[in-house]
Design a protein around this motif. Structure first.
Motif, PDB file in Angstrom:
ATOM      1  N   SER A   1       1.019  -1.186  -0.280  1.00 37.35           N
ATOM      2  CA  SER A   1       0.697  -0.233  -0.133  1.00 37.35           C
ATOM      3  C   SER A   1       0.641   1.419   0.105  1.00 37.35           C
ATOM      4  O   SER A   1       0.881   2.421  -0.716  1.00 37.35           O
ATOM      5  CB  SER A   1      -0.597  -0.113   1.234  1.00 37.35           C
TER       6      SER A   1
ATOM      7  N   THR B   1       0.639   3.834  -2.991  1.00 35.07           N
ATOM      8  CA  THR B   1       0.791   5.452  -2.784  1.00 35.07           C
ATOM      9  C   THR B   1       2.092   6.402  -3.812  1.00 35.07           C
ATOM     10  O   THR B   1       2.120   7.189  -3.678  1.00 35.07           O
ATOM     11  CB  THR B   1       0.445   5.888  -0.960  1.00 35.07           C
TER      12      THR B   1
ATOM     13  N   ARG C   1       2.225   9.068  -6.355  1.00 34.28           N
ATOM     14  CA  ARG C   1       2.532  10.661  -5.562  1.00 34.28           C
ATOM     15  C   ARG C   1       3.135  11.065  -7.000  1.00 34.28           C
ATOM     16  O   ARG C   1       3.249  12.476  -7.607  1.00 34.28           O
ATOM     17  CB  ARG C   1       2.846  11.016  -4.580  1.00 34.28           C
TER      18      ARG C   1
END
Length: 119
Positions: free
Chosen positions: A63, A67, A71
């Motif tokens: 996870s 992420t 980004r």
């Protein structure tokens, strides 16, 4: 008369400069965010693990990595958008300058048209 033409082009030139500066501001924001992103460690991916703590589960690592990649992808899209906006501002500014030159040159004969008339 060319002087009044330059006064009517002034709002267009100001808009072009503002569009260019907006694109540059977006690029500055992207670079500051990228610097912040790369200077702070990602929670869940900070290795090596201190003594006495257990390793995070694989789901947390996945996870955190997803992420982080998301980004970076968003930063890439923001950089692309900022550069396109800045480019459009430059194109608009030079198109207005070229248009003002073309209106002023419309009163004079171009070299290509004079050579065709002489032949």
């Amino acid at each position: 008369m060319p002087q009044s033409k330059s006064l009517t082009d002034l709002p267009g030139r100001l808009i072009a400069i503002l569009v260019f500066l907006a694109g540059i501001a977006m690029l500055c924001f992207v670079f500051m965010e990228a610097m912040h992103l790369f200077q702070t460690p990602v929670q869940g991916l900070n290795l090596p693990i201190p003594k006495g703590e257990t390793a995070p589960p694989a789901a947390n690592i996945g996870s955190a990595l997803a992420t982080y990649v998301m980004r970076i992808g968003l930063l890439g899209l923001m950089a692309l958008a900022g550069s396109v906006i800045a480019s459009k501002g430059i194109h608009l500014y030079f198109a207005l300058n070229h248009g003002a030159d073309a209106h002023g040159a419309g009163e004079k004969a171009s070299p290509a048209s004079t050579t065709q008339k002489n032949s």
